[in-house]
Design a protein around this motif. Structure first.
Motif, PDB file in Angstrom:
ATOM      1  N   UNK A 117       0.832  -1.208   0.000  1.00 23.30           N
ATOM      2  CA  UNK A 117       0.000   0.000   0.000  1.00 23.30           C
ATOM      3  C   UNK A 117       0.861   1.251   0.000  1.00 23.30           C
ATOM      4  N   UNK A 118       1.972   1.249   0.728  1.00 26.84           N
ATOM      5  CA  UNK A 118       2.858   2.405   0.773  1.00 26.84           C
ATOM      6  C   UNK A 118       3.461   2.682  -0.600  1.00 26.84           C
ATOM      7  N   UNK A 119       3.868   1.619  -1.289  1.00 26.94           N
ATOM      8  CA  UNK A 119       4.469   1.799  -2.622  1.00 26.94           C
ATOM      9  C   UNK A 119       3.473   2.426  -3.580  1.00 26.94           C
ATOM     10  N   UNK A 120       2.234   2.021  -3.532  1.00 31.70           N
ATOM     11  CA  UNK A 120       1.222   2.572  -4.409  1.00 31.70           C
ATOM     12  C   UNK A 120       0.962   4.040  -4.101  1.00 31.70           C
ATOM     13  N   UNK A 121       0.888   4.420  -2.854  1.00 35.52           N
ATOM     14  CA  UNK A 121       0.623   5.815  -2.477  1.00 35.52           C
ATOM     15  C   UNK A 121       1.818   6.697  -2.781  1.00 35.52           C
ATOM     16  N   UNK A 122       3.037   6.219  -2.601  1.00 38.90           N
ATOM     17  CA  UNK A 122       4.212   7.039  -2.895  1.00 38.90           C
ATOM     18  C   UNK A 122       4.317   7.311  -4.397  1.00 38.90           C
ATOM     19  N   UNK A 123       3.920   6.331  -5.180  1.00 36.84           N
ATOM     20  CA  UNK A 123       4.007   6.506  -6.643  1.00 36.84           C
ATOM     21  C   UNK A 123       3.008   7.538  -7.125  1.00 36.84           C
ATOM     22  N   UNK A 124       1.932   7.789  -6.352  1.00 34.00           N
ATOM     23  CA  UNK A 124       0.907   8.733  -6.780  1.00 34.00           C
ATOM     24  C   UNK A 124       1.186  10.154  -6.319  1.00 34.00           C
ATOM     25  N   UNK A 125       2.257  10.414  -5.590  1.00 37.63           N
ATOM     26  CA  UNK A 125       2.536  11.749  -5.062  1.00 37.63           C
ATOM     27  C   UNK A 125       3.145  12.603  -6.174  1.00 37.63           C
ATOM     28  N   UNK A 126       2.697  13.856  -6.224  1.00 35.64           N
ATOM     29  CA  UNK A 126       3.300  14.832  -7.142  1.00 35.64           C
ATOM     30  C   UNK A 126       4.488  15.443  -6.429  1.00 35.64           C
ATOM     31  N   UNK A 127       5.632  14.869  -6.639  1.00 34.08           N
ATOM     32  CA  UNK A 127       6.806  15.298  -5.894  1.00 34.08           C
ATOM     33  C   UNK A 127       7.230  16.695  -6.338  1.00 34.08           C
ATOM     34  N   UNK A 128       7.574  17.527  -5.357  1.00 35.49           N
ATOM     35  CA  UNK A 128       8.101  18.853  -5.713  1.00 35.49           C
ATOM     36  C   UNK A 128       9.531  18.710  -6.241  1.00 35.49           C
ATOM     37  N   UNK A 129       9.981  19.752  -6.897  1.00 35.49           N
ATOM     38  CA  UNK A 129      11.342  19.729  -7.426  1.00 35.49           C
ATOM     39  C   UNK A 129      12.319  19.605  -6.272  1.00 35.49           C
ATOM     40  N   UNK A 130      13.241  18.738  -6.352  1.00 34.82           N
ATOM     41  CA  UNK A 130      14.218  18.474  -5.305  1.00 34.82           C
ATOM     42  C   UNK A 130      13.866  17.267  -4.490  1.00 34.82           C
ATOM     43  N   UNK A 131      12.608  16.822  -4.501  1.00 33.05           N
ATOM     44  CA  UNK A 131      12.200  15.627  -3.764  1.00 33.05           C
ATOM     45  C   UNK A 131      11.790  14.497  -4.676  1.00 33.05           C
ATOM     46  N   UNK A 132      11.855  14.771  -6.068  1.00 32.43           N
ATOM     47  CA  UNK A 132      11.410  13.755  -6.978  1.00 32.43           C
ATOM     48  C   UNK A 132      12.362  12.549  -6.967  1.00 32.43           C
ATOM     49  N   UNK A 133      13.643  12.792  -7.037  1.00 31.36           N
ATOM     50  CA  UNK A 133      14.622  11.696  -7.107  1.00 31.36           C
ATOM     51  C   UNK A 133      14.580  10.833  -5.868  1.00 31.36           C
ATOM     52  N   UNK A 134      14.662  11.345  -4.622  1.00 27.49           N
ATOM     53  CA  UNK A 134      14.581  10.468  -3.464  1.00 27.49           C
ATOM     54  C   UNK A 134      13.241   9.770  -3.367  1.00 27.49           C
ATOM     55  N   UNK A 135      12.184  10.422  -3.843  1.00 26.34           N
ATOM     56  CA  UNK A 135      10.870   9.807  -3.770  1.00 26.34           C
ATOM     57  C   UNK A 135      10.757   8.632  -4.692  1.00 26.34           C
TER      58      UNK A 135
END
Length: 520
Positions: free
Chosen positions: A438-456
């Protein structure tokens, strides 16, 4: 008072003397008689003269007696027939009156009942003898002539105070024992119970005593009234004390809370998001306090209020009791903490979950609610621990909501070792596998801000391997394979902590290493 005449009740004669035929009496010399009492008119008596043959017959000695005829002069006195109202023939005994014409000694002084004790005892025998010898002569007995001796046992009737008994004058009828009125027992009991603080009993006994005293004419009215008054005052004082304990006592039965220090507020005035310390001198952190001092969260403080939760009232809307509140406080405050602190990593070590609850005395003032607080009883902290929807960005909130289920499942690890509880570890592994997916699915749906996309994205890429590791724990064939599978899955979980720190740092969330301005 005049002397009673013959035929009076005092003389003992039933009526007036019978009329006698006229008879001649030998002429005798009659003494000059004086009235025996000061109030009686003087009796008229003939002047004492020598007897004369031609002298008229002497008058009767009593004014009311009718004239009687004297016997012939030559008839001896002893042979003369008896005449009514006169003594028997022979007259007074020979030698009754002395020849020298002196009267007998005066009668003893009458007994004075009001004389002092010594005089009264001395006069008592004389009075008794006088009373015995004070018998009046028969009716018609002539007065003794001057110088004659009265018959033995005869004395002139007493006059003045001596003729009247003390009882006839004063109404005093002799000594008798005085019987005092008894004291009512209920009155005594009323006063005693009032002094021993038994006010209801004193009031009842006092009322009963007043009724009995009125009917029985007993003593003790003052004690009964005192018992009633003290009983009423005791009841009023007890009622006021009870009301004061219920309404004004902080803990409903213990000592009253101290006065509010300067700048302090009552504990029930603390609201969600307030940081505070116990007021100086009113208590310690972590204990029930009456007054608190609010401070900005940027300043050192022990506690922070996360919110309130309503307490179920007892049947009828009253205070449910302290035991009932303590049993339900943890369950009431858990959703409050979950909503106030979405980021568990932001809570410093030493901070625990607590609550302030009302007592019977403060039940109405508090609104019947428990205040859920985050507090450290040993150290002070700076900054707020609030991480709810009002303080987070959309990316931060999405990340915290995505990782929250896995963090909760990781906290439920079995307490025993793998070889001692293999079934518990298999069940825990199943929960961890589902939460990781469930965590993997929710993390994949986040609109990551610039600078947090790569670690996300890197964190999302590591989740399939973690899910496979937890499935291996569930399907292990024996204890040894189970232990190896649990060790591999926990290793992947620890490695994910580094990935989480990288994402958190990129999103501006706490990394669990609390900046210096948070903990003092």
């Amino acid at each position: 008072m005049s002397k009673a005449g013959p035929g009076s009740p005092e003389d003992g004669t039933p009526g007036p003397a019978a009329e006698l035929p006229p008879a001649e009496l030998p002429p005798v010399e009659a003494p000059h008689a004086e009235a025996p009492h000061a109030d009686a008119p003087p009796a008229e008596a003939p002047h004492a003269e020598a007897p004369h043959a031609d002298a008229p017959p002497a008058e009767a000695p009593h004014a009311d007696a009718p004239p009687v005829a004297a016997p012939p002069a030559d008839t001896p006195l002893a042979d003369a027939p008896p005449v009514a109202g006169l003594p028997a023939p022979g007259g007074p005994p020979s030698g009754a009156f002395p020849a020298d014409g002196q009267l007998p000694p005066a009668a003893p002084a009458p007994f004075d009942p009001w004389a002092p004790p010594g005089e009264a005892e001395a006069a008592a025998p004389a009075a008794a003898g006088h009373a015995a010898s004070s018998t009046p002569p028969p009716p018609g007995w002539p007065l003794p002539p001057a110088g004659a001796q009265p018959p033995p046992g005869w004395a002139p009737p007493a006059t003045g105070w001596g003729a009247v008994t003390p009882g006839a004058v004063s109404g005093y009828q002799g000594m008798y024992a005085y019987q005092p009125r008894p004291t009512n027992g209920m009155a005594i009991g009323s006063l005693v119970t009032a002094l021993t603080c038994l006010s209801p009993v004193a009031l009842v006994l006092g009322v009963i005593a007043l009724v009995q005293i009125h009917k029985r004419q007993e003593r003790g009215r003052g004690m009964a009234v005192s018992g009633v008054v003290l009983g009423v005052l005791g009841l009023v004082f007890g009622a006021l004390t009870t009301v004061g304990l219920v309404l004004g006592d902080e803990d409903g039965g213990g000592p009253r809370r101290p006065a509010a220090p300067r700048g302090a507020v009552s504990w029930d005035k603390v609201a969600k998001g307030d940081c505070y310390n116990p007021a100086q001198g009113t208590g310690d952190a972590g204990r029930q306090v009456s007054w608190v001092t609010k401070v900005p969260c940027s300043l050192p403080h022990h506690s922070e209020a996360a919110g309130t939760a309503p307490i179920a009232a007892a049947e009828g809307g009253g205070y449910p009791g302290e035991d009932a509140i303590l049993k339900s406080a943890d369950a009431l405050c858990k959703p409050v903490f979950d909503a106030y602190v979405l980021d568990d990593w932001a809570v410093p070590d030493g901070v625990g979950l607590g609550y302030m609850y009302p007592t019977r005395g403060s039940w109405r003032a508090s609104g019947g609610a428990v205040i859920c607080v985050l507090e450290d009883v040993d150290a002070q902290h700076k900054g707020s621990l609030r991480t709810d929807r009002t303080t987070l960005t959309p990316a931060q909130l999405a990340y915290l909501e995505a990782v929250k289920p896995l963090n909760a499942a990781a906290d439920d690890i079995p307490e025993d070792e793998v070889e001692d509880a293999p079934a518990d570890y298999r069940a825990w592994a199943a929960t961890m596998a589902e939460a990781t997916q469930q965590e993997a699915e929710k993390l994949a749906a986040i609109a990551w801000p610039e600078g947090a996309r790569a670690p996300g994205e890197a964190m999302v890429a590591s989740k399939p391997a973690a899910v496979e590791a937890w499935h291996a724990v569930k399907t292990a064939r024996d204890g040894a394979e189970l232990a190896r599978a649990v060790q591999r899955a926990e290793g992947l979980l620890r490695d994910s902590v580094g990935e989480a720190k990288a994402v958190r740092a990129a999103l501006g969330l706490s990394t669990g290493e609390h900046p210096g301005d948070i903990q003092v």
